[in-house]
Design a protein around this motif. Structure first.
Motif, PDB file in Angstrom:
ATOM      1  N   GLY A 248      33.911  37.740  34.736  1.00  0.00           N
ATOM      2  CA  GLY A 248      33.904  36.585  33.703  1.00  0.00           C
ATOM      3  C   GLY A 248      35.045  35.652  34.429  1.00  0.00           C
ATOM      4  O   GLY A 248      34.951  35.412  35.610  1.00  0.00           O
ATOM      5  N   GLU A 249      35.868  35.258  33.644  1.00  0.00           N
ATOM      6  CA  GLU A 249      36.829  34.205  34.024  1.00  0.00           C
ATOM      7  C   GLU A 249      37.672  34.500  35.076  1.00  0.00           C
ATOM      8  O   GLU A 249      37.957  33.688  35.849  1.00  0.00           O
ATOM      9  CB  GLU A 249      37.815  33.825  32.752  1.00  0.00           C
ATOM     10  N   GLU A 250      38.117  35.913  35.140  1.00  0.00           N
ATOM     11  CA  GLU A 250      39.165  36.407  36.257  1.00  0.00           C
ATOM     12  C   GLU A 250      38.484  36.161  37.527  1.00  0.00           C
ATOM     13  O   GLU A 250      39.293  35.571  38.424  1.00  0.00           O
ATOM     14  CB  GLU A 250      39.455  37.910  35.971  1.00  0.00           C
ATOM     15  N   VAL A 251      37.405  36.594  37.919  1.00  0.00           N
ATOM     16  CA  VAL A 251      36.942  36.572  39.397  1.00  0.00           C
ATOM     17  C   VAL A 251      36.670  35.066  39.600  1.00  0.00           C
ATOM     18  O   VAL A 251      37.044  34.420  40.656  1.00  0.00           O
ATOM     19  CB  VAL A 251      35.772  37.248  39.558  1.00  0.00           C
ATOM     20  N   VAL A 252      36.241  34.098  38.657  1.00  0.00           N
ATOM     21  CA  VAL A 252      36.100  32.611  38.727  1.00  0.00           C
ATOM     22  C   VAL A 252      37.493  32.087  38.950  1.00  0.00           C
ATOM     23  O   VAL A 252      37.429  31.237  39.967  1.00  0.00           O
ATOM     24  CB  VAL A 252      35.547  32.137  37.609  1.00  0.00           C
TER      25      VAL A 252
END
Length: 375
Positions: A255-259
């Motif tokens: 989710g948000e972490e890799v983005v």
């Protein structure tokens, strides 16, 4: 409940056991709900859960996620696989069921086994090892003739190996798809993901790209092999990969972490990659959103390659260059493998072998030659 000195949960267990013995609850039939049992026995929820949990552990009951608790089939039917019901069910365990490429794989399985008079029992692990254990326990309580499994977190040691050993002990054939557990080295149906990763990267190198980013999931072997292919292609071309441009993640970080990590690198205007290779199309679409937000044009300023040739590859205004995944064929081949293995058990013939598909690059509009001066 009358107090005769027995623990309440033991009395509940004995009553349910009596229902099974007398046929009040038949194999495959759902038992009363937790709330109904609480009212019936006038005990706490904890007591009911303890009693039912013990019976599940003993193999008299089994749980089916989202459906309830059911009476198990007799032990002799589960072990021998000779009952009529045992010959009519094929278990399928995948990491996901209702999205991405999985519905297509399952349709491929179903189209073949239903024509052979079998029904599917589906289960989903959400790529979680504890859920995989629950799925395997449930399958072992059902009269399945064979099992098709997509492993969970296959790049690390799997604590659920004992369930697969029990399948082997019971002579229930199983085949793994997309990846497999190296500790078991079981029959498997997979893509040559290392070559696929190499092809995706080599395509960008042929277009003149020398500043490459690779983003790969590393808790499954697919991602590990795709990353190896990426690295091999770069080394063969004499291209060094900046450490910060090799981004790895685990399932829970998709989710948000890799983005966030990808965005942080692409925001550095002084030096950016000109091409990106993604673990799969799902990730590539997320990266495409980031590029759009940053005003980076695809493919004029940035080329992007996905993997799997899922429906997502053509769902956006920019169609993704990607590596084809034989989704329907994999489902069909897995179903055929299980059917042959079932027949082999009857005839004591040779076990069907593993299948490795050759990858194929599908070129669309998300990749283009590098702009002179940016390579």
């Amino acid at each position: 409940m009358p107090g005769d000195g027995k623990a309440k949960y033991v009395m509940v267990k004995e009553q349910i056991r009596e229902w099974i013995r007398t046929g009040k609850v038949k194999p495959g039939q759902k038992i009363y709900s937790e709330n109904e049992l609480i009212k019936m026995f006038r005990v706490s929820r904890h007591t009911i859960r303890q009693a039912v949990g013990d019976l599940v552990h003993e193999g008299l009951l089994y749980r089916e996620q989202g459906a309830g608790t059911f009476c198990a089939f007799p032990q002799e039917e589960r072990v021998s696989g000779e009952s009529q019901e045992a010959r009519r069910y094929i278990g399928v365990i995948t990491t996901y069921i209702s999205d991405y490429i999985f519905p297509t794989i399952i349709r491929g399985i179903e189209s073949y086994v239903t024509n052979k008079g079998y029904s599917l029992i589906l289960a989903c692990t959400y790529n979680n090892l504890s859920k995989e254990a629950q799925c395997l326990e449930s399958m072992l309580q059902r009269p399945i003739a064979g099992l098709i499994v997509e492993p969970t977190e296959s790049s690390t040691y799997n604590p659920n190996i004992r369930y697969y050993l029990e399948l082997e002990q019971r002579k229930i054939p199983y085949v793994m798809i997309n990846q497999y557990y190296p500790q078991l080295d079981p029959p498997h149906i997979i893509m040559d993901d290392k070559k696929g990763g190499w092809m995706a990267t080599h395509h960008l190198l042929e277009l003149g790209h020398r500043k490459l980013m690779g983003i790969f999931k590393t808790d499954d072997l697919q991602g590990v092999y795709r990353m190896q292919g990426f690295m091999d292609a770069c080394r063969e071309a004499g291209v060094s990969v900046k450490p910060e441009w090799l981004i790895t993640y685990r399932t829970e970080e998709l989710g948000e972490e890799v983005v966030r990590r990808v965005r942080a690198e692409l925001e550095r205007e002084e030096e950016r990659p000109t091409g990106i290779v993604c673990y799969n199309d799902q990730l590539a679409v997320k990266v495409l959103d980031v590029l759009r937000e940053l005003g980076i044009r695809v493919p004029e300023e940035m080329s992007l390659v996905g993997y799997d040739d899922s429906y997502l590859a053509e769902a956006t205004e920019i169609k993704l260059t990607t590596v084809e995944h034989p989704k329907t064929q994999m489902g069909l081949d897995a179903a055929k493998w299980v059917m042959r293995a079932i027949e082999r058990g009857k005839r004591d013939a040779e076990e069907p072998g593993s299948i490795v598909y050759e990858p194929k690059l599908v070129v669309r509009s998300s990749t283009a030659p590098v702009v002179v001066g940016t390579a």
